[in-house]
Design a protein around this motif. Sequence first.
Motif, PDB file in Angstrom:
ATOM      1  N   ARG A 157       0.826  -1.209   0.000  1.00  0.00           N
ATOM      2  CA  ARG A 157       0.000   0.000   0.000  1.00  0.00           C
ATOM      3  C   ARG A 157       0.864   1.263   0.000  1.00  0.00           C
ATOM      4  O   ARG A 157       0.528   2.261  -0.649  1.00  0.00           O
ATOM      5  N   TYR A 193      -0.033   3.487  -3.407  1.00  0.00           N
ATOM      6  CA  TYR A 193      -1.028   4.534  -3.145  1.00  0.00           C
ATOM      7  C   TYR A 193      -0.722   5.805  -3.930  1.00  0.00           C
ATOM      8  O   TYR A 193      -1.611   6.641  -4.159  1.00  0.00           O
ATOM      9  N   GLU A 250      -6.271   5.943  -6.089  1.00  0.00           N
ATOM     10  CA  GLU A 250      -7.041   5.350  -4.991  1.00  0.00           C
ATOM     11  C   GLU A 250      -7.070   3.835  -5.125  1.00  0.00           C
ATOM     12  O   GLU A 250      -7.349   3.291  -6.203  1.00  0.00           O
ATOM     13  N   ARG A 285      -8.738   0.302  -4.094  1.00  0.00           N
ATOM     14  CA  ARG A 285     -10.005  -0.235  -3.573  1.00  0.00           C
ATOM     15  C   ARG A 285      -9.743  -1.387  -2.597  1.00  0.00           C
ATOM     16  O   ARG A 285     -10.195  -1.348  -1.449  1.00  0.00           O
ATOM     17  N   ALA A 313      -9.346   1.973  -7.984  1.00  0.00           N
ATOM     18  CA  ALA A 313     -10.700   2.495  -8.189  1.00  0.00           C
ATOM     19  C   ALA A 313     -10.933   2.887  -9.636  1.00  0.00           C
ATOM     20  O   ALA A 313     -12.065   2.810 -10.123  1.00  0.00           O
TER      21      ALA A 313
END
Length: 435
Positions: A249, A253, A257, A259, A275
Amino acid sequence: MSTSLGSNTYNRQNWEDADFPILCQTCLGENPYIRMTKEKYGKECKICARPFTVFRWCPGVRMRFKKTEVCQTCSKLKNVCQTCLLDLEYGLPIQVRDAGLSLKDEMPKSDVNKEYYTQNMEREIANSDGTRPVGALGKATSTSDMLLKLARTTPYYKRNRPHICSFWVKGECKRGEECPYRHEKPTDPDDPLADQNIKDRYYGINDPVADKLLKRASTMPRLDPPEDKTITTLYVGGLGDTITESDLRNHFYQFGEIRTITVVQRQQCAFIQFATRQAAEVAAEKSFNKLIVNGRRLNVKWGRSQAARGKEKDKEGTTESGIKLEPVPGLPGALPPSSSCRRGGFCKLLQSTSKWPFSRGEHCPATSSWHRSTAASRFWTTHVPRHGAPTSLHESPRPHPLPIPGPPEDGCPRRKAQQPLARPATLILEVNVIF
């Protein structure tokens, strides 16, 4: 108009006078203590034809002497070395760099237009801080992954070797080991790398070295986005035991974004769903073949949709062109469903093997030729006394073998059960000898 080095200074205002050359690490050499000779207005630039200060030095032991070939103004316009004319940042030819950055810097080549263009560029260089190149190259702010993959990270000192001795090639060199030139077989004259031009290198056209690098870049692996626009998931493999979900992450990131992140520890992989499709494409482009987390190089691929997985299952047993593969002859097929034979796995194995020389009726113990009356059978009875006397073995006249207990089967009639022996200390051993 006189252009001599005497008292007349007409047209000398554009001549270059420098204190140190603009060189790359390879041309400068690995020796930190180097001596250079400086010749003021020694030669004319091979691009703009203006006199400039020439520097000459030896980059190392058993290396040839090198000198500057173009003036510093032409060097700053293209951000290249004054000697080898390779890019100072990537160490690549100008043609490869411009192709990677999508640049089209068309410099004038006629004498009048070239002089006017050079004067304007000198004015722009004088107004800049000197830390960034000028012209179209200075306006290019983005980098290219192709350039990062092709860029040379360490100096290539082999390029400074002496030239090949032409007398040695003809068999006439008499210097031996004292010859400053190389005694090696020259390359093939038909090799495109044997014909290089300094002006083609500078203008980025017809450069054989650049063509070779561009062909190598076209064959390098790349990650193309799938046609299905609904796929926003990336597959990350080779996690090991040290990389966690938070590590992934922290890296992904920055692209958009996220999900969900699903880590499959058993398979040492993870699935990262973004996303938006744009964020997934950026993450795939920036991470493919260059993602290193906690010292481990990770493999990044695009995820697959459920429809694609279903198609792959349907294509099992077929080639990529859709041709159905025929089974290999001679190999045993799949096990048939359970039949009425209840004699265990051995009987089923023989039934399912096409190459076994017996059929079911042949290997069934009740009807097999091993137990037919046509075979001469002999039986022995072993008598074990109760009080430690020696064991006796004598032949028994029983004409039939012992029955096999179990339910009746097709083609295998069950015989009548034999009565138990009266003397439990006597063991009957059945030995069937076929003559």
